[in-house]
Design an enzyme around this catalytic site. Structure first.
Site, PDB file in Angstrom:
ATOM      1  N   ASN A 115       0.826  -1.210   0.000  1.00  0.00           N
ATOM      2  CA  ASN A 115       0.000   0.000   0.000  1.00  0.00           C
ATOM      3  C   ASN A 115       0.860   1.260   0.000  1.00  0.00           C
ATOM      4  OD1 ASN A 115      -2.076  -1.785   0.156  1.00  0.00           O
ATOM      5  ND2 ASN A 115      -2.403  -1.550   2.349  1.00  0.00           N
ATOM      6  N   ASP A 117      -0.695   4.211   0.921  1.00  0.00           N
ATOM      7  CA  ASP A 117      -1.590   5.171   1.577  1.00  0.00           C
ATOM      8  C   ASP A 117      -1.054   5.724   2.891  1.00  0.00           C
ATOM      9  OD1 ASP A 117      -2.032   3.101   3.500  1.00  0.00           O
ATOM     10  OD2 ASP A 117      -3.649   2.292   2.267  1.00  0.00           O
ATOM     11  N   HIS A 132       5.925  -0.701  -2.839  1.00  0.00           N
ATOM     12  CA  HIS A 132       5.577   0.131  -4.000  1.00  0.00           C
ATOM     13  C   HIS A 132       5.818   1.614  -3.737  1.00  0.00           C
ATOM     14  CE1 HIS A 132       2.751  -3.368  -5.326  1.00  0.00           C
ATOM     15  NE2 HIS A 132       3.972  -3.535  -5.781  1.00  0.00           N
ATOM     16  N   CYS A 140      11.966  14.274  -7.095  1.00  0.00           N
ATOM     17  CA  CYS A 140      12.240  15.039  -8.310  1.00  0.00           C
ATOM     18  C   CYS A 140      12.575  14.078  -9.448  1.00  0.00           C
ATOM     19  CB  CYS A 140      13.394  16.019  -8.081  1.00  0.00           C
ATOM     20  SG  CYS A 140      13.843  16.910  -9.591  1.00  0.00           S
ATOM     21  N   ASN A 226      -8.435 -12.597   5.167  1.00  0.00           N
ATOM     22  CA  ASN A 226      -9.062 -12.032   3.978  1.00  0.00           C
ATOM     23  C   ASN A 226     -10.552 -12.327   4.033  1.00  0.00           C
ATOM     24  OD1 ASN A 226      -7.423 -10.615   2.095  1.00  0.00           O
ATOM     25  ND2 ASN A 226      -6.446 -12.510   1.411  1.00  0.00           N
ATOM     26  N   ALA A 245     -10.025  -7.562   8.130  1.00  0.00           N
ATOM     27  CA  ALA A 245      -8.861  -7.454   9.011  1.00  0.00           C
ATOM     28  C   ALA A 245      -9.141  -6.623  10.268  1.00  0.00           C
ATOM     29  CB  ALA A 245      -7.695  -6.840   8.239  1.00  0.00           C
TER      30      ALA A 245
HETATM   31 ZN    ZN Z   1      15.497  18.341  -8.726  1.00  0.00          ZN
END
Ligand code: ZN
Length: 261
Positions: A115, A117, A132, A140, A226, A245
Protein backbone atom coordinates in the site's frame (compact mmCIF):
# COMPACT_ATOMS: atom_id res chain seq x y z
CA UNK A 1 7.02 -28.34 7.35
CA UNK A 2 7.31 -29.12 3.66
CA UNK A 3 4.35 -28.06 1.58
CA UNK A 4 2.73 -30.66 -0.60
CA UNK A 5 -0.09 -30.63 -3.06
CA UNK A 6 -2.46 -32.25 -0.63
CA UNK A 7 -2.49 -28.99 1.25
CA UNK A 8 -5.01 -29.08 4.05
CA UNK A 9 -8.29 -27.43 3.09
CA UNK A 10 -10.11 -28.17 6.32
CA UNK A 11 -9.86 -24.78 7.92
CA UNK A 12 -12.26 -25.47 10.77
CA UNK A 13 -14.43 -22.84 12.35
CA UNK A 14 -13.39 -19.25 12.80
CA UNK A 15 -12.90 -19.37 16.54
CA UNK A 16 -10.58 -22.31 16.19
CA UNK A 17 -8.63 -20.56 13.42
CA UNK A 18 -8.22 -17.49 15.61
CA UNK A 19 -6.89 -19.65 18.44
CA UNK A 20 -4.45 -21.36 16.07
CA UNK A 21 -3.31 -18.00 14.69
CA UNK A 22 -2.78 -16.59 18.20
CA UNK A 23 -0.74 -19.68 19.12
CA UNK A 24 1.41 -19.49 15.98
CA UNK A 25 2.06 -15.76 16.52
CA UNK A 26 2.91 -16.27 20.19
CA UNK A 27 5.39 -19.02 19.32
CA UNK A 28 6.90 -17.31 16.27
CA UNK A 29 10.63 -16.65 16.33
CA UNK A 30 10.41 -14.06 13.53
CA UNK A 31 6.90 -12.87 12.76
CA UNK A 32 6.41 -10.84 9.58
CA UNK A 33 3.32 -9.35 7.95
CA UNK A 34 2.45 -8.74 4.33
CA UNK A 35 -0.42 -6.36 3.63
CA UNK A 36 -2.40 -5.32 0.57
CA UNK A 37 -5.24 -2.98 -0.34
CA UNK A 38 -7.79 -5.01 1.66
CA UNK A 39 -6.42 -3.77 4.98
CA UNK A 40 -7.18 -0.18 4.00
CA UNK A 41 -10.61 -0.49 2.40
CA UNK A 42 -12.16 -0.35 5.89
CA UNK A 43 -10.40 3.00 6.29
CA UNK A 44 -12.15 4.28 3.17
CA UNK A 45 -9.18 3.94 0.81
CA UNK A 46 -10.41 2.51 -2.48
CA UNK A 47 -8.30 -0.24 -4.06
CA UNK A 48 -6.93 0.30 -7.56
CA UNK A 49 -8.33 -2.91 -8.96
CA UNK A 50 -11.66 -4.68 -8.76
CA UNK A 51 -15.21 -3.40 -8.20
CA UNK A 52 -15.30 0.13 -6.76
CA UNK A 53 -11.60 0.45 -7.51
CA UNK A 54 -9.92 3.59 -8.81
CA UNK A 55 -9.52 2.15 -12.30
CA UNK A 56 -13.27 2.14 -12.72
CA UNK A 57 -13.21 5.93 -12.48
CA UNK A 58 -9.78 6.94 -13.71
CA UNK A 59 -7.56 6.09 -16.63
CA UNK A 60 -4.61 3.96 -15.45
CA UNK A 61 -2.49 5.71 -18.11
CA UNK A 62 -2.05 8.64 -15.72
CA UNK A 63 0.27 6.40 -13.70
CA UNK A 64 2.41 5.51 -16.68
CA UNK A 65 5.69 7.29 -16.14
CA UNK A 66 6.24 8.42 -19.73
CA UNK A 67 2.65 9.69 -20.06
CA UNK A 68 2.92 11.53 -16.75
CA UNK A 69 6.21 13.16 -17.76
CA UNK A 70 4.64 14.40 -20.99
CA UNK A 71 1.49 15.73 -19.26
CA UNK A 72 2.34 16.74 -15.67
CA UNK A 73 0.07 19.81 -15.65
CA UNK A 74 -2.92 17.76 -16.74
CA UNK A 75 -2.28 14.79 -14.43
CA UNK A 76 -1.19 16.46 -11.20
CA UNK A 77 -4.64 17.85 -10.24
CA UNK A 78 -6.03 14.29 -10.48
CA UNK A 79 -3.14 12.90 -8.43
CA UNK A 80 -3.73 15.56 -5.80
CA UNK A 81 -7.42 14.77 -5.64
CA UNK A 82 -6.99 10.99 -5.29
CA UNK A 83 -3.80 10.56 -3.32
CA UNK A 84 -3.77 13.68 -1.14
CA UNK A 85 -7.30 15.07 -0.64
CA UNK A 86 -8.97 11.67 -0.63
CA UNK A 87 -6.34 9.34 0.90
CA UNK A 88 -5.33 12.09 3.30
CA UNK A 89 -8.79 12.01 4.88
CA UNK A 90 -8.55 8.26 5.60
CA UNK A 91 -7.66 7.12 9.12
CA UNK A 92 -5.88 3.94 10.27
CA UNK A 93 -8.32 1.23 11.38
CA UNK A 94 -7.99 -1.36 14.19
CA UNK A 95 -5.99 -3.72 11.93
CA UNK A 96 -3.29 -1.08 11.33
CA UNK A 97 -3.26 -0.30 15.05
CA UNK A 98 -2.88 -3.94 16.18
CA UNK A 99 0.10 -4.38 13.81
CA UNK A 100 1.72 -1.22 15.24
CA UNK A 101 1.11 -2.51 18.77
CA UNK A 102 2.68 -5.89 17.96
CA UNK A 103 5.74 -4.14 16.55
CA UNK A 104 6.05 -1.96 19.67
CA UNK A 105 5.80 -5.09 21.85
CA UNK A 106 8.53 -6.82 19.84
CA UNK A 107 6.19 -9.50 18.47
CA UNK A 108 6.15 -8.29 14.85
CA UNK A 109 9.59 -7.85 13.32
CA UNK A 110 8.92 -6.51 9.81
CA UNK A 111 5.87 -5.40 7.88
CA UNK A 112 5.96 -5.48 4.09
CA UNK A 113 3.14 -3.49 2.48
CA UNK A 114 1.96 -3.07 -1.09
CA UNK A 115 0.00 0.00 0.00
CA UNK A 116 1.03 3.57 -0.68
CA UNK A 117 -1.59 5.17 1.58
CA UNK A 118 0.74 5.76 4.56
CA UNK A 119 -1.76 4.30 7.05
CA UNK A 120 0.74 1.87 8.64
CA UNK A 121 3.07 4.77 9.41
CA UNK A 122 0.23 6.89 10.73
CA UNK A 123 -0.85 4.00 12.98
CA UNK A 124 2.66 3.93 14.49
CA UNK A 125 4.40 1.12 12.57
CA UNK A 126 8.04 2.00 11.87
CA UNK A 127 9.76 -1.08 10.46
CA UNK A 128 7.72 -0.94 7.27
CA UNK A 129 8.98 -2.02 3.86
CA UNK A 130 7.01 0.06 1.37
CA UNK A 131 7.28 -2.26 -1.60
CA UNK A 132 5.58 0.13 -4.00
CA UNK A 133 6.86 3.31 -2.36
CA UNK A 134 4.60 5.82 -0.62
CA UNK A 135 2.53 8.92 -1.24
CA UNK A 136 3.94 10.76 1.80
CA UNK A 137 7.04 11.88 -0.10
CA UNK A 138 7.62 13.49 -3.48
CA UNK A 139 10.64 12.81 -5.66
CA UNK A 140 12.24 15.04 -8.31
CA UNK A 141 12.13 13.37 -11.72
CA UNK A 142 15.30 15.22 -12.73
CA UNK A 143 17.73 15.20 -9.77
CA UNK A 144 16.11 12.66 -7.42
CA UNK A 145 15.75 15.04 -4.43
CA UNK A 146 12.99 14.12 -1.95
CA UNK A 147 10.36 16.36 -0.33
CA UNK A 148 7.43 15.95 2.04
CA UNK A 149 4.12 16.02 0.22
CA UNK A 150 2.72 18.83 2.35
CA UNK A 151 -0.01 21.30 1.50
CA UNK A 152 2.42 24.06 0.66
CA UNK A 153 4.36 21.86 -1.73
CA UNK A 154 1.09 20.90 -3.46
CA UNK A 155 -0.39 24.40 -3.58
CA UNK A 156 1.04 25.03 -7.04
CA UNK A 157 0.75 22.32 -9.63
CA UNK A 158 2.74 20.69 -10.97
CA UNK A 159 5.09 20.89 -7.96
CA UNK A 160 8.70 21.61 -8.90
CA UNK A 161 12.11 21.04 -7.40
CA UNK A 162 14.58 23.92 -6.94
CA UNK A 163 16.42 22.41 -9.94
CA UNK A 164 13.32 23.02 -12.06
CA UNK A 165 12.43 19.33 -12.36
CA UNK A 166 8.84 18.11 -11.98
CA UNK A 167 8.09 16.28 -8.71
CA UNK A 168 6.16 13.01 -8.71
CA UNK A 169 4.70 11.04 -5.81
CA UNK A 170 7.33 8.67 -4.42
CA UNK A 171 5.34 5.55 -5.25
CA UNK A 172 6.10 3.51 -8.30
CA UNK A 173 4.31 4.28 -11.51
CA UNK A 174 3.85 1.73 -14.28
CA UNK A 175 7.20 1.27 -15.97
CA UNK A 176 9.21 1.89 -12.79
CA UNK A 177 11.29 -0.61 -10.82
CA UNK A 178 10.50 -1.75 -7.29
CA UNK A 179 12.78 0.34 -5.02
CA UNK A 180 16.04 -1.59 -4.53
CA UNK A 181 16.01 -1.13 -0.77
CA UNK A 182 12.48 -2.60 -0.59
CA UNK A 183 13.55 -5.65 -2.61
CA UNK A 184 16.53 -6.23 -0.30
CA UNK A 185 14.62 -5.76 2.93
CA UNK A 186 11.72 -7.97 1.86
CA UNK A 187 14.13 -10.74 0.74
CA UNK A 188 15.74 -10.58 4.15
CA UNK A 189 12.30 -10.84 5.79
CA UNK A 190 11.49 -13.90 3.65
CA UNK A 191 14.75 -15.56 4.68
CA UNK A 192 14.24 -14.95 8.37
CA UNK A 193 10.50 -15.42 8.87
CA UNK A 194 8.95 -18.56 10.33
CA UNK A 195 5.41 -17.14 10.53
CA UNK A 196 3.96 -14.69 8.01
CA UNK A 197 0.61 -12.94 8.32
CA UNK A 198 -0.90 -12.20 4.91
CA UNK A 199 -3.60 -9.54 5.20
CA UNK A 200 -5.89 -8.04 2.60
CA UNK A 201 -3.93 -9.13 -0.46
CA UNK A 202 -5.50 -11.01 -3.35
CA UNK A 203 -2.10 -12.30 -4.48
CA UNK A 204 -2.53 -11.10 -8.04
CA UNK A 205 0.07 -8.35 -8.26
CA UNK A 206 3.60 -9.54 -8.96
CA UNK A 207 6.41 -9.39 -7.96
CA UNK A 208 4.87 -8.47 -4.56
CA UNK A 209 2.76 -11.64 -4.39
CA UNK A 210 5.97 -13.67 -4.66
CA UNK A 211 6.90 -12.63 -1.11
CA UNK A 212 4.41 -14.89 0.75
CA UNK A 213 4.97 -17.60 -1.89
CA UNK A 214 8.72 -17.63 -1.19
CA UNK A 215 8.19 -17.53 2.57
CA UNK A 216 5.89 -20.57 2.31
CA UNK A 217 8.37 -22.39 0.06
CA UNK A 218 10.98 -21.90 2.78
CA UNK A 219 8.66 -23.51 5.32
CA UNK A 220 7.06 -20.50 7.01
CA UNK A 221 3.57 -20.91 8.45
CA UNK A 222 1.16 -18.68 6.51
CA UNK A 223 -1.75 -17.09 8.36
CA UNK A 224 -4.14 -15.43 5.94
CA UNK A 225 -6.76 -12.83 6.88
CA UNK A 226 -9.06 -12.03 3.98
CA UNK A 227 -12.83 -11.67 3.59
CA UNK A 228 -12.74 -14.09 0.66
CA UNK A 229 -10.34 -16.68 -0.71
CA UNK A 230 -7.34 -15.33 -2.60
CA UNK A 231 -4.72 -16.78 -4.93
CA UNK A 232 -2.80 -17.68 -1.78
CA UNK A 233 -5.52 -19.59 0.04
CA UNK A 234 -5.48 -22.98 -1.65
CA UNK A 235 -1.77 -22.83 -2.47
CA UNK A 236 0.04 -21.80 0.68
CA UNK A 237 -2.31 -20.79 3.50
CA UNK A 238 -2.06 -22.85 6.70
CA UNK A 239 -4.50 -20.88 8.83
CA UNK A 240 -7.28 -19.02 7.03
CA UNK A 241 -9.32 -16.42 8.89
CA UNK A 242 -12.12 -15.41 6.58
CA UNK A 243 -12.95 -11.99 7.99
CA UNK A 244 -12.25 -8.30 7.52
CA UNK A 245 -8.86 -7.45 9.01
CA UNK A 246 -10.24 -4.70 11.24
CA UNK A 247 -12.34 -7.30 13.05
CA UNK A 248 -9.95 -10.26 12.90
CA UNK A 249 -6.74 -8.69 14.19
CA UNK A 250 -8.21 -7.33 17.44
CA UNK A 251 -9.74 -10.80 18.03
CA UNK A 252 -6.36 -12.49 17.54
CA UNK A 253 -4.75 -9.91 19.82
CA UNK A 254 -7.38 -10.55 22.49
CA UNK A 255 -6.84 -14.28 22.19
CA UNK A 256 -3.08 -13.80 22.62
CA UNK A 257 -3.58 -11.76 25.74
CA UNK A 258 -6.28 -13.98 27.19
CA UNK A 259 -5.40 -16.69 29.70
CA UNK A 260 -6.88 -19.45 27.61
CA UNK A 261 -3.39 -20.25 26.31
ZN1 ZN B 1 15.50 18.34 -8.73
Amino acid sequence: MAKNNQHSRSYGDLEQQIERAAGAIRNARYLTAFTGAGISTESGVPPFRGPGGLWERYDPAMLELSYFLRNPSRIWPILREIFYSHFGAAEPNPAHRVLAKWEAEGTLKVLVTQNIDDLHFRAGSRNVVEYHGNSRRLRCTRCGAGFDADEERLSQLPPRCSCGGILKPDFIFFGEMIPEEAVERSSEAVERTDVMLVIGSTGEVYPAAGIPMQAAARGATIIEVNPSESSFTAQITDIFIQMEAGTALPLIDEEMNGDRA
